[in-house]
Design an enzyme around this catalytic site. Structure first.
Site, PDB file in Angstrom:
ATOM      1  CB  SER A  63      -0.879   0.034   1.251  1.00 19.35           C
ATOM      2  OG  SER A  63      -1.550   1.277   1.335  1.00 19.35           O
ATOM      3  CE1 TYR A 111      -4.162  -2.119   4.893  1.00 23.37           C
ATOM      4  CE2 TYR A 111      -3.535   0.155   4.476  1.00 23.37           C
ATOM      5  CZ  TYR A 111      -3.917  -1.083   4.011  1.00 23.37           C
ATOM      6  OH  TYR A 111      -4.057  -1.297   2.653  1.00 23.37           O
TER       7      TYR A 111
HETATM    8  N1  LIG Z   1      -8.704  -0.512  -1.302  1.00 21.87           N
HETATM    9  C1  LIG Z   1      -7.652   0.268  -1.231  1.00 21.87           C
HETATM   10  O1  LIG Z   1      -7.769   1.493  -1.380  1.00 21.87           O
HETATM   11  C2  LIG Z   1      -6.285  -0.317  -1.000  1.00 21.87           C
HETATM   12  C3  LIG Z   1      -5.192   0.532  -1.073  1.00 21.87           C
HETATM   13  C4  LIG Z   1      -3.919   0.027  -0.887  1.00 21.87           C
HETATM   14  C5  LIG Z   1      -3.757  -1.317  -0.642  1.00 21.87           C
HETATM   15  N2  LIG Z   1      -4.853  -2.146  -0.564  1.00 21.87           N
HETATM   16  C6  LIG Z   1      -4.589  -3.562  -0.316  1.00 21.87           C
HETATM   17  O2  LIG Z   1      -5.193  -4.337  -1.322  1.00 21.87           O
HETATM   18  C7  LIG Z   1      -5.491  -5.637  -0.831  1.00 21.87           C
HETATM   19  C8  LIG Z   1      -6.930  -5.981  -1.170  1.00 21.87           C
HETATM   20  O3  LIG Z   1      -7.784  -5.100  -0.455  1.00 21.87           O
HETATM   21  P1  LIG Z   1      -9.219  -4.627  -0.986  1.00 21.87           P
HETATM   22  O4  LIG Z   1      -9.192  -3.168  -1.011  1.00 21.87           O
HETATM   23  O5  LIG Z   1      -9.610  -5.381  -2.191  1.00 21.87           O
HETATM   24  O6  LIG Z   1     -10.087  -5.036   0.291  1.00 21.87           O
HETATM   25  P2  LIG Z   1     -11.316  -5.993   0.510  1.00 21.87           P
HETATM   26  O7  LIG Z   1     -12.394  -5.749  -0.480  1.00 21.87           O
HETATM   27  O8  LIG Z   1     -11.635  -5.875   1.954  1.00 21.87           O
HETATM   28  O9  LIG Z   1     -10.721  -7.448   0.192  1.00 21.87           O
HETATM   29  C9  LIG Z   1      -9.887  -8.119   1.090  1.00 21.87           C
HETATM   30  C10 LIG Z   1      -9.784  -9.566   0.636  1.00 21.87           C
HETATM   31  O10 LIG Z   1      -8.950 -10.255   1.559  1.00 21.87           O
HETATM   32  C11 LIG Z   1      -9.654 -11.410   2.044  1.00 21.87           C
HETATM   33  N3  LIG Z   1      -9.271 -11.637   3.420  1.00 21.87           N
HETATM   34  C12 LIG Z   1      -9.460 -10.812   4.477  1.00 21.87           C
HETATM   35  N4  LIG Z   1      -8.982 -11.386   5.601  1.00 21.87           N
HETATM   36  C13 LIG Z   1      -8.476 -12.598   5.231  1.00 21.87           C
HETATM   37  C14 LIG Z   1      -7.837 -13.649   5.939  1.00 21.87           C
HETATM   38  N5  LIG Z   1      -7.616 -13.584   7.259  1.00 21.87           N
HETATM   39  N6  LIG Z   1      -7.438 -14.732   5.242  1.00 21.87           N
HETATM   40  C15 LIG Z   1      -7.649 -14.816   3.897  1.00 21.87           C
HETATM   41  N7  LIG Z   1      -8.252 -13.857   3.184  1.00 21.87           N
HETATM   42  C16 LIG Z   1      -8.651 -12.754   3.843  1.00 21.87           C
HETATM   43  C17 LIG Z   1     -11.133 -11.056   1.888  1.00 21.87           C
HETATM   44  O11 LIG Z   1     -11.941 -12.204   1.738  1.00 21.87           O
HETATM   45  P3  LIG Z   1     -12.725 -12.919   2.964  1.00 21.87           P
HETATM   46  O12 LIG Z   1     -13.353 -11.824   3.768  1.00 21.87           O
HETATM   47  O13 LIG Z   1     -13.699 -13.791   2.244  1.00 21.87           O
HETATM   48  O14 LIG Z   1     -11.693 -13.696   3.705  1.00 21.87           O
HETATM   49  C18 LIG Z   1     -11.119 -10.259   0.592  1.00 21.87           C
HETATM   50  O15 LIG Z   1     -11.177 -11.122  -0.507  1.00 21.87           O
HETATM   51  C19 LIG Z   1      -5.192  -5.598   0.666  1.00 21.87           C
HETATM   52  O16 LIG Z   1      -3.923  -6.159   0.906  1.00 21.87           O
HETATM   53  C20 LIG Z   1      -5.188  -4.111   0.961  1.00 21.87           C
HETATM   54  O17 LIG Z   1      -4.417  -3.799   2.086  1.00 21.87           O
HETATM   55  C21 LIG Z   1      -6.104  -1.678  -0.735  1.00 21.87           C
END
Ligand SMILES: NC(=O)c1ccc[n+]([C@@H]2O[C@H](COP(=O)([O-])OP(=O)(O)OC[C@H]3O[C@@H](n4cnc5c(N)ncnc54)[C@H](OP(=O)(O)O)[C@@H]3O)[C@@H](O)[C@H]2O)c1
Length: 262
Positions: free
Chosen positions: A153, A167
């Protein structure tokens, strides 16, 4: 076209995307499916992953692992590794996308929230890579290494204005860990790189966008838009392609210039 297929093509590659059931992970899975790869997705909810895989299967091959793959838990990781090992002799590309966030005022920041974030974003990431190295090593060659793509991130290198202490520090740790692993795994023909996304309107981020307002959040984004599905899929496919076979230990911000111009 044949030239582009040679340097950017990932058709026939085997990919595992953690957290591939929704959000950024689903966008990356979709990109690889459409590019002709064989894509596995997993998360804690195999039902959600099965729905996503069914939706993507019209475009190619997407398979939901039928396990509750909680990556913060040793049993969940073991289930993922056992399932992949039973199905594949090699894994070309591992996308470690699953991640969690916890926000709370400093005085009330709970130890449980801290642990939840670090157990997934750092500890789980490390041990899942460790346990999938044999499958990755079986796929990699000197000319075409296996690839680990970790989703970090921009909060790992600039300070967010939200109280997400675990985070931001977990993402900085995951960047450093990725570079360390890149060094150690290079002799085994495995590259390790990081995509550091900016704001992507997923479940994780949508609440903040709704609360603060998109216009306000875009004030510090030079390219004046949110991160989109093609930004994530395109960068992941690039890092998995022949074009990136000589790149390892890189942390690539895909954030419209936010982190690098602040
Ligand atoms: N959205 C942003 O603006 C942003 C920015 C920078 C970085 N990121 C990074 O991008 C990645 C994806 O995030 P997102 O934004 O797509 O968020 P999201 O919609 O909340 O998706 C998170 C994913 O991780 C899975 N997950 C959560 N806890 C887990 C666990 N303990 N074991 C296995 N799977 C797990 C969830 O599925 P289940 O709930 O079914 O387990 C879901 O598929 C993350 O690493 C996040 O930090 C996001």
């Amino acid at each position: 076209m044949a030239y582009l297929d040679t340097i950017f093509g990932v058709a026939g590659k085997t990919v595992l995307v953690t957290g591939g059931g929704r959000g950024i992970g689903a966008s990356i899975a979709e990109g690889f499916v459409k590019a002709g790869a064989k894509v596995y997705i997993c998360s804690r909810n195999p039902e959600t992953c099965a729905e996503t895989a069914a939706g993507l299967s019209g475009d190619g091959t997407c398979i939901a692992l039928p396990v509750r793959g909680d990556i913060s838990d040793a049993g969940g990781r073991a289930a993922i590794v056992a399932e992949m090992s039973a199905r594949e002799e090699r894994l070309d590309i591992l996308v470690n996308n699953a991640g969690a966030l916890w926000a709370a005022p400093l005085a009330e920041y709970p130890e449980s929230g801290w642990d939840k974030v670090f157990d997934l974003n750092v500890k789980g990431l490390f041990f899942l890579i460790r346990d999938l190295v044999p499958l990755l090593e079986a796929a990699g060659t000197k000319d075409d290494p296996a690839r680990v793509v970790n989703i970090g991130s921009i909060d790992g290198f600039h300070i967010p204005k939200h109280e997400t202490y675990a985070y931001s520090s977990s993402k900085a740790a995951s960047h450093q860990l990725s570079i360390h692993l890149a060094d150690q795994l290079a002799p085994r023909n495995i590259t390790v790189n990081v995509i550091a996304p900016g704001m992507f309107p997923s479940k994780m981020m949508q609440g903040t966008i709704d609360r603060v307002g998109e216009e306000k959040m875009l004030e510090k984004v030079p390219l004046k838009r949110l991160t989109g599905p093609d930004d994530m899929a395109g960068t992941a496919i690039f890092l998995a392609s022949r074009a990136a076979s000589y790149i390892t230990g890189a942390v690539i911000p895909v954030d419209g210039g936010t982190a690098t111009t602040l």
